[in-house]
Every structure is written in structure tokens, then in C-alpha cells.
Design a protein around this motif. Structure first.
Motif, short mmCIF file in Angstrom:
data_model
loop_
_atom_site.label_atom_id
_atom_site.label_comp_id
_atom_site.label_asym_id
_atom_site.label_seq_id
_atom_site.Cartn_x
_atom_site.Cartn_y
_atom_site.Cartn_z
N ASP A 366 -22.40 -6.00 21.07
CA ASP A 366 -23.10 -6.18 19.80
C ASP A 366 -23.52 -4.87 19.16
N GLU A 367 -23.32 -3.75 19.88
CA GLU A 367 -23.55 -2.39 19.38
C GLU A 367 -25.01 -2.11 19.06
N ARG A 368 -25.93 -2.87 19.63
CA ARG A 368 -27.36 -2.69 19.36
C ARG A 368 -28.12 -2.16 20.57
N ARG A 369 -27.51 -2.14 21.73
CA ARG A 369 -28.17 -1.65 22.94
C ARG A 369 -27.13 -0.98 23.82
N ALA A 370 -27.64 -0.19 24.74
CA ALA A 370 -26.72 0.57 25.59
C ALA A 370 -27.38 0.86 26.92
N GLY A 371 -26.53 1.13 27.91
CA GLY A 371 -26.98 1.61 29.21
C GLY A 371 -26.72 3.10 29.31
N LEU A 372 -27.70 3.85 29.84
CA LEU A 372 -27.62 5.31 29.88
C LEU A 372 -27.82 5.81 31.30
N CYS A 373 -26.94 6.72 31.73
CA CYS A 373 -27.06 7.39 33.03
C CYS A 373 -26.95 8.89 32.81
N LEU A 374 -27.85 9.63 33.44
CA LEU A 374 -27.81 11.08 33.36
C LEU A 374 -27.72 11.66 34.77
N ALA A 375 -26.74 12.55 34.95
CA ALA A 375 -26.58 13.25 36.22
C ALA A 375 -26.81 14.74 35.98
N GLY A 376 -28.09 15.13 35.92
CA GLY A 376 -28.43 16.52 35.68
C GLY A 376 -28.04 17.03 34.31
N HIS A 377 -27.83 16.15 33.35
CA HIS A 377 -27.31 16.53 32.04
C HIS A 377 -28.39 16.39 30.98
#
Length: 504
Positions: A366-377
Motif C-alpha cells: 500500500d506504500e504507506r508503511r515500511a520495515g526498516l533495518c540498520l546495520a551500523g548505517h
């Protein structure tokens, strides 16, 4: 073909065995293997005396029996000439030769190709080849010094064994053999007077120039030697330059092929990216990014940075990007995907000190939410419609890939909204200097810069171009680190041509 390593031979080391020679500027460097003087070595003056064995003499110095050397022949400023001709009577008379510094030109003589191969060391700058020398494998060539006797000095095209003239192609076999034997040395072809056709053909085959045997004088031969050496050096430099350009073109084509092509078929999101490697004249660095859409409609975006610079970091970045795309299309995401990427990194890196930072985003259908992962970035930047641009700062971040075994990378859910612009970037964008001091732009400075550019109506490709150019200008020149920036836009009305505004 590399120049063969000569066997121990009967000529003085650096002409007398007393000093180590240094080459003339721009000429091949001599080898340092010593050679033991041999009794019977004679000196040849401008009149061309008879010879007994191999010669290594300073032309015009009147050296006696190889017992000494004169006037700078051993100081490394002179030129060494290798004469290859099969007349034991010494009919070839060389005039006095001086190099550009006024030092005597050292002359070595060989009566056949076997002797020539022995005498052909790296301190030889030029070869004077008699085209009347028997070709390799012929009876005259295999007889050695004694078997190569000729009935007279001869002045016509029949100069040689007395059996009449030989075909041009036959004599050029000898020249071609010498050229293969000495690919880095200048070669002068010596032919009978008036036989310009044979000389011109020798130049076409690869000699630097040709001379007539009976028209030699000191000024002509000295000038020909200098010209041949310089032309050979220019030819070698041009060939290396051409090879370097071809390698650069091949590398450029390879690097372009390794840059990603986003797979966003069926998605309404707009994609833009900018990439500037820190390496001079390179197209690919240690930063990497990619974007794909899976069959369920989820859009996955990723950006990463391998520590270090150069082709090794670029190669590892490409491997991680390809692995990420394959794993994403296979259905992995979040912690499972990053754990697998860490295994790839650990197996592919050159040493245990290499690590990589990574940011992954998976945008729901639906382009309204997202999952985010950061690996030291660094955290991505989001500009929502009606709101100021800000950083997406998840509560829990994981370490860079390759630092900790059994590390975990939590996936955080974020709300994007109806219209938004999401920018992923590497640290090259925020670590540039500001002015003359040591202050860095930093994330706060980058956010303010993007807010200002959005307020002017920039978006998409124009926004990224302006951001990268301003960071470079603030740095006072090109950035030393790789820079990668990826931008995904969603318009609330799904109208690609509409330019909606962004508020502060």
C-alpha cells in the motif's frame, strides 16, 4: 617475449669490473650480474681491427686488451651498442661514436645469434644488425664464428657467403628473430649500399631505422643510434598508453555492467540514484545499492558501504548487492536476510577486519508503511507531505556486518504517509568537510541542506544532483570517500507530472 637472462660471458663487468653502471636517463637499467674479464678481449677503434672472440669496447678510446676503461664509459652515462654481423675479418669499420654527453659509445660484437643472445643484457640500448647475417637454422648460422667466414667484405646485395644475393624475406627472418629476442631494445638494420627496398622492409617489420653499410660515418651513426633509442622508447610508451586505455575501457564497461538496474515493474514509486566513487577515474567504489519489487507488491530498497577503498572494496560491494537481491527475491527480509549476508561477507572478505554497513527498507504494497533495518548505517531521511524533512531513527539498531558473531538486526515498523520522499545515503554524503577547518557536514547539516533544497521545489534526480554537488562544494573539491544516494518518491495523487510542495 622477455629478454633472456644471459649466461656468464667474457666481457668486463660494467666494461671493467670496477664500478656499477647506471643507465642514461630514460634508457634500460643495466643488470647487476658481474662478468669476469677474459683474456683475448680486444679493443676496436674507429678503424675496425680484427677480432678474436666477443668484444666489449669503447669505440675511439684506444683501450688496450680490456685492462682499463676511459672517459666515463663506466659512469653510467654512455650508450651500449650491440653489433651483430658475421664477418670475422672485421670488414665493418665503425667510426668514432660519442653519446649526447660526449662519452664514448660502448660496442659489443656478436658473429651469430647465439653470441648475440649471450651478450644481450639490459644495459644494451641499441642493436645494429647486419641483414646479411644467416637466418636461424641455416647452415651458415649454425657453424659458429669459424663457419661464417665470407669471401670478402662485399658492397652489393650479395654481401655475405659469396653465394649471391638472398631474398629479402629470407634475411628478414633473422631480423624478426632479433625483434622477438629483444622486444624492448632499439634495432638498426644494416644493409648493402643502395638496397633501400630491403631497408624499408626492415623498418616495416619492426626496426627503428636502416643504414647503408658503406656510407657509415660517426655523425650519421651516432644520430641514428640516438634516434632509434628515443623512437623505441616512444613506441614502448605509446604501446603502454594504448594498453592502459584499453584496460580502462574494459574496466569501465565492466563497472557499468555491475551497477544495478532497479526492478520496479508494476510500482508507482519513482526511483532516482546518484553514485560517485572516491577513486580517481573509477566508476565503481565500495558503496552499493539496489531496489527490487517482489511478486507480492513489496518494494525492497537497500544501500550499503564496505569499509576501505579501491577495487577490492568495490568487488565485495558487488557481491553483497547481488546476494541481497537474490535473497530478497527468494523471500527473505529483516534479521534473516542480514544474518545470511553476514555469512557471505565473512566468506568473501580478504581479512577479518573488513566489515560493511547496511540499511534495508521494505515498503508495503500500500506504500504507506515500511520495515526498516540498520546495520551500523546512517538513518535514512524522510520528507512527508506537509512536514519538514527528518531522520528515521529506529530505537534499536544492529552492528555492522562482519563485526559480531550471532548478531541480531531488529526490524522496526515506520509510517510513511500518503505522500513522501525517502532518501537512503552512505556516509560519504555527511563526512565531507565544511570550509577550511576540520568540521564535518554531519547528519544535521545534511538534513538542513535537503530541507532548503526541497523548499526550492527540487525533487528526484535534480534533488540528488544538487545535494551531491553542494556537499562537494562545501568540501572544497571532490570527496575522498565514495558517495551513494538513493531516493524513492510517492505522490499522493499518483501523478508523476505533478510537482507538489514541501513545507518547512
Amino acid at each position: 617475449m622477455p629478454v633472456p637472462i644471459p649466461r656468464q660471458r667474457g666481457i668486463p663487468a660494467v666494461e671493467s669490473g670496477q664500478a656499477q653502471a647506471e643507465p642514461a636517463h630514460g634508457l634500460p637499467r643495466p643488470r647487476t650480474e658481474p662478468a669476469t674479464p677474459r683474456s683475448g678481449d680486444g679493443a676496436r677503434t674507429g678503424g675496425g681491427h680484427g677480432r678474436d672472440g666477443d668484444h666489449d669496447s669503447d669505440v675511439g678510446t684506444g683501450r688496450d686488451g680490456g685492462t682499463g676503461h676511459s672517459g666515463g664509459s663506466g659512469n653510467g652515462t654512455g650508450i651500449t651498442l650491440l653489433v651483430i654481423e658475421d664477418d670475422p675479418a672485421g670488414s665493418l669499420s665503425l667510426p668514432e661514436l660519442l653519446d649526447a654527453a660526449g662519452k664514448p659509445v660502448r660496442v659489443r660484437t656478436a658473429r651469430n645469434l647465439t653470441e648475440a643472445e649471450r651478450l644481450l643484457t639490459d644495459d644494451v640500448h641499441c642493436i645494429l644488425l647486419d641483414l646479411a647475417l644467416p637466418s636461424p637454422g641455416s647452415g651458415a648460422a649454425s657453424q659458429g664464428p669459424a663457419g661464417g667466414a665470407r669471401s670478402g667484405s662485399g658492397s652489393g646485395s650479395g654481401h655475405g657467403s659469396g653465394n649471391g644475393p638472398r631474398p629479402v624475406a629470407d634475411e628478414l627472418v633473422t631480423l624478426k628473430h632479433v625483434l622477438r629476442l629483444a622486444p624492448r631494445h632499439a634495432v638498426l638494420a644494416l644493409t648493402a649500399s643502395g638496397d633501400a627496398e630491403r631497408g624499408a622492409e626492415a623498418v616495416r617489420v619492426g626496426a627503428q631505422d636502416y643504414l647503408f653499410r658503406d656510407e657509415l660515418d660517426g655523425q650519421l651513426l651516432t644520430r641514428a643510434i640516438r634516434y632509434a633509442v628515443e623512437r623505441k622508447r616512444a613506441d614502448v610508451a605509446q604501446r603502454k598508453l594504448t594498453e592502459s586505455r584499453l584496460r580502462a575501457q574494459e574496466n569501465a564497461r565492466l563497472e557499468r555492467g555491475l551497477l544495478p538496474t532497479p526492478l520496479l515493474n508494476g510500482s508507482s514509486l519513482r526511483f532516482a540514484a546518484r553514485y560517485r566513487p572516491g577513486r580517481s577515474r573509477a566508476l565503481l567504489g565500495g558503496d552499493f545499492y539496489d531496489t527490487v519489487r517482489t511478486p507480492d507488491g513489496t518494494v525492497h530498497a537497500m544501500i550499503g558501504d564496505v569499509c576501505g577503498h579501491g577495487p577490492d572494496a568495490a568487488a565485495l560491494g558487488v557481491e553483497l548487492r547481488i546476494a541481497w537481491r537474490a535473497l530478497t527475491l527468494a523471500g527473505m527480509c529483516g534479521d534473516e536476510l542480514l544474518s545470511t549476508l553476514q555469512q557471505v561477507l565473512e566468506h568473501e572478505r580478504a581479512d577479518d577486519e573488513i566489515f560493511a554497513t547496511l540499511c534495508t527498507v521494505d515498503i508495503a504494497p500500500d506504500e504507506r508503511r515500511a520495515g526498516l533495518c540498520l546495520a551500523g548505517h546512517p538513518s535514512p531521511l524522510i520528507a512527508r507531505h506537509g512536514h519538514s524533512a527528518e531522520l528515521l531513527a529506529p530505537e534499536n539498531n544492529g552492528p555492522a556486518l562482519g563485526l559480531l558473531e550471532r548478531a541480531r538486526w531488529p526490524r522496526q515498523q515506520v509510517e510513511l504517509g500518503a505522500a513522501w520522499s525517502l532518501m537512503l545515503y552512505t556516509d560519504g554524503l555527511i563526512e565531507g568537510r565544511i570550509g577550511q577547518g576540520n568540521q564535518r557536514l554531519g547528519q544535521d547539516g545534511m538534513v538542513e541542506m535537503v530541507r532548503r533544497q526541497l523548499a526550492t521545489g527540487l525533487h528526484g534526480e535534480e534533488l540528488l544532483e544538487a545535494a551531491v554537488n553542494e556537499v562537494r562544494d562545501l568540501n572544497g573539491g571532490d570527496l575522498t570517500d565514495d558517495v551513494a544516494v538513493l531516493l524513492l518518491d510517492r505522490d499522493r495523487n499518483r501523478d508523476r507530472d505533478r510537482d507538489y510542495s514541501w513545507s518547512e
